[in-house]
Design a protein around this motif. Structure first.
Motif: not given
Length: 422
Positions: A322-335
């Protein structure tokens, strides 16, 4: 001289009792303890004792320092209740009583009304309602139990009260001074052997005290066990595990007897129960006594809110994922945000708006007439019978208007030219 003899006799008694306690509590050793003066014990052919199951020995370590305190708050001793419906309030300290939802077991109370089989109580937060009691005297006995129905044997683990519905009678009225036997297990249906035999004793004297002076009124005690007609004696207060039961129905009888083999007269000192043995039943208790469940999983019946190692590992993995997915989602949002900020500049927005307006003002013929679109005509339908679409009609009207305007301008220009020439 007399004092020395008395000391020596005391030492002999203590040594003898210590030797007995040190022995394993087997049927053979219990029978061998009986002298020839006592009633002969029938030969035991089918029933035999085995060691406690390994899982139960391990789980028992969780209760090594546990000393529950059980109290009956109501009804009070000798209370007269003017109703056949009686509310019983209990209090438990020093032990969490609960039932694990998945395994269906947990620390609990054994609740006895008169000589009936006990009821397992897993919560003392609400009163127990006894409905439709017969008029007369009734006795409630309660003691704390481990998840596998073995009683705690410290003095405070047991509570008892005798009350009367409308009036007192002689039934169900045990003496407060005489030894009292409470039959506990076996009870109900079992899916596997060994089957535990357990009971609770009240006012039972220590063997050392009972044997100190043969002339006193303190009677030594035994528990006579009879299973399907086979009898043996127990002289220690602890559970034993037995095999050799018949498939189907069996009967078990427990009697509190003195050193002469006589049942000590008190209510409930001779109790018999019918039990069932069905090897096809594979409940938690059956798995527990046959080691067919992991210790990590079965700890949930001994420790409240216990999380097994596997459960903890799974939960940790889920949290990591869940933490890894949350980080990936935030990265995608930033990109995406950065890309949008770069692409959507005022110049780009203005250019796209101009292109959109131009597309609206000058529609493409190709867009209105896709290349891959084919209109199949029926042979019986003439071409002029096919009505143009609304989009094509509008475009044709616009073109005709433009042509008319151009033609009008040309005519005007010709008129001007003619006038100049004239």
């Amino acid at each position: 001289m007399m004092s020395r003899i008395k000391i020596l006799s005391w030492l002999t008694v203590i040594f003898f009792c210590w030797t007995l306690l040190g022995c394993s509590d087997t049927i053979e050793s219990v029978q061998a303890f009986n002298s020839e003066s006592k009633s002969p014990i029938p030969r035991v052919e089918n029933i035999s004792e085995v060691a406690p199951p390994k899982l139960i020995q391990e789980l028992n370590k969780n209760f090594s320092q546990t000393k529950p305190e059980v109290k009956i708050l109501s009804p009070q001793i000798d209370e007269i209740v003017n109703s056949q419906d009686v509310s019983v309030s209990l209090q438990v300290k020093g032990l969490d009583i609960f039932k694990d939802e998945e395994l269906g077991m947990g620390p609990h109370l054994h609740f006895f009304l008169d000589d009936k089989p006990y009821q397992a109580i897993y919560s003392a937060s609400e009163p127990i309602i006894l409905e439709g009691l017969a008029p007369g005297t009734h006795t409630i006995r309660v003691f704390a139990s481990r998840p596998w129905h073995e009683s705690f044997k410290n003095p405070t683990a047991y509570a008892q009260t005798t009350f009367h519905v409308f009036t007192a009678t002689e039934d169900n009225n045990p003496s407060q001074d005489e030894p009292l036997l409470t039959y506990s297990r076996p009870q109900g249906t079992y899916g596997a052997e060994p089957i535990m035999l357990d009971f609770y004793l009240t006012n039972a004297p220590l063997h050392v005290v009972a044997q100190e002076n043969p002339a006193d009124d303190i009677a030594d005690w035994r528990i006579r066990v009879t299973i399907n007609g086979e009898s043996f004696l127990l002289d220690t207060w602890q559970p034993i595990y037995l095999t050799g039961f018949n498939k189907g129905q069996n009967w078990v009888k427990l009697e509190y007897i003195d050193e002469n083999g006589n049942v000590i007269q008190n209510a409930f000192n001779s109790t018999v129960r019918a039990i069932n043995y069905d090897p096809s039943l594979q409940d938690t208790l059956a798995k527990l006594v046959t080691d067919k469940i992991s210790l990590d999983k079965v700890k949930a019946i001994a420790l409240k809110d216990y999380q097994g190692l596997q459960e903890v590992k799974t939960q940790e993995k889920e949290e990591i994922i869940e933490e890894e997915l949350s980080e990936e989602v935030e990265e995608v949002k930033e990109e995406k945000s950065e890309i949008l900020e770069e692409e959507l500049t005022p110049e780009v927005i203005e250019e796209e708006l101009v292109e959109d307006v131009t597309d609206i003002a000058e529609p493409s013929v190709n867009e209105s007439k896709p290349e891959n679109m084919k209109v199949e005509q029926d042979k019986d339908i003439l071409p002029q019978e096919i009505e143009p679409t609304a989009d094509l009609t509008e475009e044709q009207n616009e073109q005709e208007n433009i042509s008319e305007e151009l033609e009008t301008k040309e005519n005007k220009q010709e008129d001007v030219n003619d006038s100049d020439n004239q």
